[in-house]
Write a protein that holds these residues in place. Structure first.
Motif, PDB file in Angstrom:
ATOM      1  N   SER A  90       0.856  -1.186   0.000  1.00  0.00           N
ATOM      2  CA  SER A  90       0.000   0.000   0.000  1.00  0.00           C
ATOM      3  C   SER A  90       0.890   1.234   0.000  1.00  0.00           C
ATOM      4  CB  SER A  90      -0.918   0.022   1.229  1.00  0.00           C
ATOM      5  OG  SER A  90      -0.159   0.096   2.418  1.00  0.00           O
ATOM      6  N   ALA A  91       0.366   2.304  -0.564  1.00  0.00           N
ATOM      7  CA  ALA A  91       1.156   3.532  -0.671  1.00  0.00           C
ATOM      8  C   ALA A  91       0.302   4.749  -0.377  1.00  0.00           C
ATOM      9  CB  ALA A  91       1.744   3.657  -2.070  1.00  0.00           C
ATOM     10  N   ASN A  92       0.937   5.730   0.189  1.00  0.00           N
ATOM     11  CA  ASN A  92       0.366   7.058   0.334  1.00  0.00           C
ATOM     12  C   ASN A  92       1.276   7.997  -0.435  1.00  0.00           C
ATOM     13  OD1 ASN A  92      -0.700   5.472   2.565  1.00  0.00           O
ATOM     14  ND2 ASN A  92      -1.628   7.371   3.223  1.00  0.00           N
ATOM     15  N   HIS A  93       0.731   8.599  -1.487  1.00  0.00           N
ATOM     16  CA  HIS A  93       1.493   9.555  -2.289  1.00  0.00           C
ATOM     17  C   HIS A  93       1.260  10.940  -1.681  1.00  0.00           C
ATOM     18  CE1 HIS A  93       2.185   6.269  -5.003  1.00  0.00           C
ATOM     19  NE2 HIS A  93       0.896   6.126  -5.246  1.00  0.00           N
ATOM     20  N   ILE A  94       2.309  11.519  -1.138  1.00  0.00           N
ATOM     21  CA  ILE A  94       2.217  12.757  -0.366  1.00  0.00           C
ATOM     22  C   ILE A  94       2.465  13.988  -1.222  1.00  0.00           C
ATOM     23  CG2 ILE A  94       3.126  13.971   1.663  1.00  0.00           C
ATOM     24  CD1 ILE A  94       1.686  11.283   2.240  1.00  0.00           C
ATOM     25  N   HIS A  95       3.462  13.927  -2.074  1.00  0.00           N
ATOM     26  CA  HIS A  95       3.807  15.047  -2.947  1.00  0.00           C
ATOM     27  C   HIS A  95       3.966  14.571  -4.384  1.00  0.00           C
ATOM     28  CE1 HIS A  95       5.117  16.798   0.966  1.00  0.00           C
ATOM     29  NE2 HIS A  95       4.534  17.850   0.442  1.00  0.00           N
ATOM     30  N   SER A  96       3.727  15.470  -5.306  1.00  0.00           N
ATOM     31  CA  SER A  96       3.931  15.137  -6.716  1.00  0.00           C
ATOM     32  C   SER A  96       5.325  15.578  -7.143  1.00  0.00           C
ATOM     33  CB  SER A  96       2.876  15.824  -7.575  1.00  0.00           C
ATOM     34  OG  SER A  96       2.926  17.224  -7.387  1.00  0.00           O
ATOM     35  N   ILE A  97       5.775  14.995  -8.240  1.00  0.00           N
ATOM     36  CA  ILE A  97       7.103  15.302  -8.755  1.00  0.00           C
ATOM     37  C   ILE A  97       7.061  15.113 -10.265  1.00  0.00           C
ATOM     38  CG2 ILE A  97       7.913  12.949  -8.343  1.00  0.00           C
ATOM     39  CD1 ILE A  97      10.672  14.129  -7.596  1.00  0.00           C
ATOM     40  N   LYS A  98       7.832  15.933 -10.988  1.00  0.00           N
ATOM     41  CA  LYS A  98       7.855  15.866 -12.451  1.00  0.00           C
ATOM     42  C   LYS A  98       9.181  15.388 -13.018  1.00  0.00           C
ATOM     43  CE  LYS A  98       4.484  19.425 -13.521  1.00  0.00           C
ATOM     44  NZ  LYS A  98       4.221  20.585 -14.386  1.00  0.00           N
ATOM     45  N   LYS A  99      10.261  15.660 -12.314  1.00  0.00           N
ATOM     46  CA  LYS A  99      11.585  15.303 -12.833  1.00  0.00           C
ATOM     47  C   LYS A  99      12.550  15.107 -11.676  1.00  0.00           C
ATOM     48  CE  LYS A  99      12.752  20.163 -13.428  1.00  0.00           C
ATOM     49  NZ  LYS A  99      13.221  21.211 -14.303  1.00  0.00           N
ATOM     50  N   GLY A 100      13.723  14.572 -12.011  1.00  0.00           N
ATOM     51  CA  GLY A 100      14.749  14.372 -10.995  1.00  0.00           C
ATOM     52  C   GLY A 100      15.022  12.909 -10.743  1.00  0.00           C
ATOM     53  N   ILE A 101      15.535  12.641  -9.571  1.00  0.00           N
ATOM     54  CA  ILE A 101      15.878  11.276  -9.163  1.00  0.00           C
ATOM     55  C   ILE A 101      15.090  10.945  -7.906  1.00  0.00           C
ATOM     56  CG2 ILE A 101      17.723   9.734  -8.367  1.00  0.00           C
ATOM     57  CD1 ILE A 101      19.662  11.418 -10.042  1.00  0.00           C
ATOM     58  N   LEU A 102      14.478   9.781  -7.912  1.00  0.00           N
ATOM     59  CA  LEU A 102      13.794   9.279  -6.730  1.00  0.00           C
ATOM     60  C   LEU A 102      14.713   8.315  -5.995  1.00  0.00           C
ATOM     61  CD1 LEU A 102      10.160   8.367  -7.833  1.00  0.00           C
ATOM     62  CD2 LEU A 102      10.908  10.307  -6.472  1.00  0.00           C
ATOM     63  N   PHE A 103      14.628   8.348  -4.688  1.00  0.00           N
ATOM     64  CA  PHE A 103      15.348   7.412  -3.842  1.00  0.00           C
ATOM     65  C   PHE A 103      14.315   6.604  -3.068  1.00  0.00           C
ATOM     66  CE2 PHE A 103      18.279  10.783  -4.709  1.00  0.00           C
ATOM     67  CZ  PHE A 103      19.484  10.137  -4.905  1.00  0.00           C
ATOM     68  N   SER A 104      14.602   5.345  -2.862  1.00  0.00           N
ATOM     69  CA  SER A 104      13.720   4.457  -2.123  1.00  0.00           C
ATOM     70  C   SER A 104      14.524   3.815  -1.000  1.00  0.00           C
ATOM     71  CB  SER A 104      13.162   3.374  -3.051  1.00  0.00           C
ATOM     72  OG  SER A 104      12.369   2.472  -2.328  1.00  0.00           O
ATOM     73  N   LYS A 105      14.057   4.019   0.220  1.00  0.00           N
ATOM     74  CA  LYS A 105      14.735   3.430   1.382  1.00  0.00           C
ATOM     75  C   LYS A 105      13.772   2.439   2.028  1.00  0.00           C
ATOM     76  CE  LYS A 105      16.941   4.652   5.753  1.00  0.00           C
ATOM     77  NZ  LYS A 105      17.281   5.773   6.643  1.00  0.00           N
ATOM     78  N   ALA A 106      14.126   1.154   1.940  1.00  0.00           N
ATOM     79  CA  ALA A 106      13.310   0.094   2.518  1.00  0.00           C
ATOM     80  C   ALA A 106      13.933  -0.362   3.828  1.00  0.00           C
ATOM     81  CB  ALA A 106      13.214  -1.078   1.545  1.00  0.00           C
ATOM     82  N   LYS A 107      13.084  -0.511   4.857  1.00  0.00           N
ATOM     83  CA  LYS A 107      13.558  -0.960   6.171  1.00  0.00           C
ATOM     84  C   LYS A 107      12.709  -2.141   6.623  1.00  0.00           C
ATOM     85  CE  LYS A 107      14.560   0.514  10.893  1.00  0.00           C
ATOM     86  NZ  LYS A 107      15.505  -0.519  11.079  1.00  0.00           N
ATOM     87  N   MET A 108      13.391  -3.205   7.027  1.00  0.00           N
ATOM     88  CA  MET A 108      12.728  -4.398   7.535  1.00  0.00           C
ATOM     89  C   MET A 108      12.128  -4.071   8.905  1.00  0.00           C
ATOM     90  SD  MET A 108      12.306  -7.737   6.736  1.00  0.00           S
ATOM     91  CE  MET A 108      13.649  -8.183   5.650  1.00  0.00           C
ATOM     92  N   ILE A 109      10.819  -4.246   9.039  1.00  0.00           N
ATOM     93  CA  ILE A 109      10.127  -3.984  10.307  1.00  0.00           C
ATOM     94  C   ILE A 109       9.935  -5.286  11.077  1.00  0.00           C
ATOM     95  CG2 ILE A 109       7.971  -3.117  11.324  1.00  0.00           C
ATOM     96  CD1 ILE A 109       9.828  -0.996  10.027  1.00  0.00           C
ATOM     97  N   CYS A 110       9.553  -6.337  10.371  1.00  0.00           N
ATOM     98  CA  CYS A 110       9.353  -7.641  10.990  1.00  0.00           C
ATOM     99  C   CYS A 110       9.922  -8.702  10.068  1.00  0.00           C
ATOM    100  CB  CYS A 110       7.859  -7.882  11.223  1.00  0.00           C
ATOM    101  SG  CYS A 110       7.505  -9.505  11.927  1.00  0.00           S
ATOM    102  N   LYS A 111      10.852  -9.486  10.591  1.00  0.00           N
ATOM    103  CA  LYS A 111      11.509 -10.519   9.797  1.00  0.00           C
ATOM    104  C   LYS A 111      11.195 -11.878  10.400  1.00  0.00           C
ATOM    105  CE  LYS A 111      16.117 -12.089   8.764  1.00  0.00           C
ATOM    106  NZ  LYS A 111      17.537 -11.780   8.888  1.00  0.00           N
ATOM    107  N   GLY A 112      10.092 -12.464   9.937  1.00  0.00           N
ATOM    108  CA  GLY A 112       9.715 -13.789  10.403  1.00  0.00           C
ATOM    109  C   GLY A 112      10.217 -14.857   9.452  1.00  0.00           C
TER     110      GLY A 112
END
Length: 149
Positions: A90-112
């Motif tokens: 699921s995602a919540n899109h907070i701001h819009s963007i037209k150009k540039g570079i996106l960064f994605s930082k994933a963090k493990m919350i639960c590792k079963g």
């Protein structure tokens, strides 16, 4: 330890060849020593925009799922007969963007043993949050999965 982390990042970047991750120009750039945080970047191009000129939410979801699934993969890497599948995102899109570079930082919350829960923040070069996501990955044996299909 740095060499091990770089080797894992190189393997992730090599695995993406001839995949959607490659087509989207996603590059894995950081992995924490605890293997609980993975960061990638993706340049925005015209093919990723919706008709009004802003980044399509689907492109954000591709980035999120790619990084979140790769984080799970890194954490089961040594188990040879295991697959990772995303079962919810699921995602919540907070701001819009037209150009540039996106960064994605994933963090493990639960590792079963069978489920991984991961939070993902998508932000721009100025660290402005664009979207945040939550995903759940299932860890399943290849033998069980192959029997179903």
């Amino acid at each position: 330890m740095k060499e091990k982390i770089q080797k894992l990042l190189n393997e992730l970047n090599n695995l993406k060849k001839n995949t959607l991750i490659s087509d989207m120009h996603i590059q894995f750039i950081y992995l924490s020593t605890k293997l609980d945080i993975l960061t990638a970047k993706m340049p925005i191009n015209n093919k990723m925009l919706q008709p009004f000129g802003y980044l399509h939410g689907g492109a954000t979801m591709i980035l999120s799922e790619s990084v979140g699934s790769s984080l799970s993969f890194i954490n089961i890497y040594k188990k040879k007969n295991i697959n990772v599948f995303n079962i919810e995102i699921s995602a919540n899109h907070i701001h819009s963007i037209k150009k540039g570079i996106l960064f994605s930082k994933a963090k493990m919350i639960c590792k079963g043993n069978t489920l991984h829960v991961i939070k993902i923040h998508i932000y721009n070069e100025k660290k402005k949050i664009i979207s945040f996501c939550k995903m759940t990955n299932i860890i399943i044996s290849k033998k069980k999965y192959d029997k179903k299909n």
